[in-house]
Design a protein around this motif. Structure first.
Motif, mmCIF file in Angstrom:
data_model
loop_
_atom_site.group_PDB
_atom_site.id
_atom_site.type_symbol
_atom_site.label_atom_id
_atom_site.label_comp_id
_atom_site.label_asym_id
_atom_site.label_seq_id
_atom_site.Cartn_x
_atom_site.Cartn_y
_atom_site.Cartn_z
ATOM 1 N N LEU A 175 -12.014 -25.446 15.307
ATOM 2 C CA LEU A 175 -10.918 -26.389 15.078
ATOM 3 C C LEU A 175 -10.702 -27.293 16.279
ATOM 4 O O LEU A 175 -10.372 -28.477 16.123
ATOM 5 N N ASP A 176 -10.859 -26.756 17.488
ATOM 6 C CA ASP A 176 -10.709 -27.589 18.682
ATOM 7 C C ASP A 176 -11.707 -28.733 18.679
ATOM 8 O O ASP A 176 -11.370 -29.867 19.021
ATOM 9 N N LEU A 177 -12.954 -28.445 18.303
ATOM 10 C CA LEU A 177 -13.961 -29.505 18.238
ATOM 11 C C LEU A 177 -13.685 -30.480 17.101
ATOM 12 O O LEU A 177 -14.026 -31.654 17.191
ATOM 13 N N SER A 190 -9.626 -28.144 6.938
ATOM 14 C CA SER A 190 -9.576 -26.828 7.587
ATOM 15 C C SER A 190 -8.167 -26.279 7.430
ATOM 16 O O SER A 190 -7.321 -26.888 6.788
ATOM 17 N N SER A 191 -7.922 -25.175 8.106
ATOM 18 C CA SER A 191 -6.582 -24.599 8.111
ATOM 19 C C SER A 191 -5.662 -25.324 9.097
ATOM 20 O O SER A 191 -4.470 -25.052 9.146
ATOM 21 N N THR A 233 -6.233 -31.382 5.400
ATOM 22 C CA THR A 233 -6.039 -30.734 4.107
ATOM 23 C C THR A 233 -6.915 -29.492 4.035
ATOM 24 O O THR A 233 -7.948 -29.418 4.687
ATOM 25 N N ALA A 234 -6.464 -28.543 3.262
ATOM 26 C CA ALA A 234 -7.285 -27.386 2.916
ATOM 27 C C ALA A 234 -7.471 -27.368 1.403
ATOM 28 O O ALA A 234 -8.073 -26.461 0.861
ATOM 29 N N THR A 291 -14.877 -27.672 9.675
ATOM 30 C CA THR A 291 -15.542 -26.561 10.343
ATOM 31 C C THR A 291 -16.547 -25.962 9.368
ATOM 32 O O THR A 291 -16.485 -26.205 8.161
ATOM 33 N N TYR A 292 -17.471 -25.181 9.896
ATOM 34 C CA TYR A 292 -18.437 -24.507 9.033
ATOM 35 C C TYR A 292 -17.724 -23.682 7.961
ATOM 36 O O TYR A 292 -18.168 -23.623 6.821
ATOM 37 N N ASP A 293 -16.601 -23.062 8.339
ATOM 38 C CA ASP A 293 -15.859 -22.222 7.408
ATOM 39 C C ASP A 293 -15.279 -23.010 6.240
ATOM 40 O O ASP A 293 -14.967 -22.432 5.198
ATOM 41 N N SER A 294 -15.098 -24.320 6.397
ATOM 42 C CA SER A 294 -14.500 -25.142 5.347
ATOM 43 C C SER A 294 -15.528 -25.870 4.492
ATOM 44 O O SER A 294 -15.159 -26.600 3.577
#
Length: 198
Positions: A72-74, A95-96, A113-114, A141-144
Motif C-alpha cells: 500500500l505504501d508503494l 485496495s483496502s 475503492t475496494a 497491490t498484488y492482493d487486489s
C-alpha cells in the motif's frame, strides 16, 4: 551529472530524465509498441523505475493504465509520482486503503475503492466520446488484482490503448551486482513492464 532533456508532452514541471532513463524510455517504448510484447527493466532502488514507467506509458499513448505494486505504501508513492509528473487524469487505488485518510492523496485527487463494480464503472467510461473520460490510471497491490480481473471488460474497445505495469522489489543475489543505473550494494531490484495494446 549530465541530464538529457525529454519532451514534456505539454506538461510543465516534469522531471528531466537522466541519460540512462531516457534511453530506457526510448528502447522500452519502441519494443512495447508491438502488440502483445513484454519487457523487463532492471534498476536499483531509487533510480527512477516508476518515472521511466510513467514516461513509457506516455510514449505508448496509453489511456487506461494498470500499475501493480506489492504494498500500500508503494501504491500511494506511485500515485503521487504520477501527479508530480503532470498527470491530472482520474486515478484510483484499488485496495483496502482509504485515501480519505491520507491528506497527500486527497490533495492529489487520488480516489480509492475496494468495490470491483465501482472500478468497472470507472473503467467503462474511458474513451473519446463526449460522455467519456480521456484516461484513467489504476494502481493496485498484488492482493487486489483479483478485483480488477473480475471486472475487466471482456471485449476492449479497439480505440483504447491499455498498459499494465508491474513493479516489485526482490533480492536476486547476495553480492553486489552492477545494473545499468549503477551498482546496488547487496541486491538488484526489478520492475517488470507488460504492455498490451488493444
Amino acid at each position: 551529472m549530465t541530464v538529457a532533456a525529454v519532451p514534456a508532452h505539454g506538461r510543465p514541471g516534469r522531471a528531466v530524465l537522466h541519460p540512462d532513463q531516457a534511453e530506457a524510455v526510448s528502447r522500452l517504448a519502441r519494443h512495447l509498441h508491438r502488440p502483445g510484447t513484454r519487457g523487463l527493466y532492471v534498476s536499483a532502488t531509487g533510480t527512477g523505475k516508476t518515472l521511466v514507467s510513467i514516461r513509457v506509458a506516455d510514449e505508448l499513448g496509453a489511456r487506461l493504465v494498470l500499475f501493480v505494486v506489492p504494498t500500500l505504501d508503494l501504491a500511494a508513492q506511485t500515485a503521487l509520482a504520477w501527479r508530480r509528473d503532470g498527470h491530472g487524469e482520474p486515478m484510483v487505488i484499488v485496495s483496502s486503503m482509504d485515501t480519505d485518510g491520507r491528506p497527500d492523496l486527497v490533495a492529489a485527487r487520488v480516489m480509492s475503492t475496494a468495490d470491483p463494480y465501482a472500478l468497472s464503472g470507472r473503467m467503462s467510461v474511458v474513451g473519446r466520446g463526449e460522455d467519456h473520460i480521456p484516461a484513467l490510471t489504476v494502481i493496485c497491490t498484488y492482493d487486489s488484482l483479483n478485483k480488477i480481473e473480475s471486472r475487466k471488460p471482456r471485449t476492449p474497445s479497439s480505440r483504447s490503448r491499455r498498459s499494465t505495469w508491474r513493479s516489485w522489489t526482490r533480492p536476486t543475489g547476495s553480492r553486489a551486482e552492477p545494473t545499468r543505473s549503477g551498482p546496488s550494494p547487496t541486491t538488484r531490484h526489478a520492475s517488470a513492464l507488460t504492455a498490451a495494446s488493444t
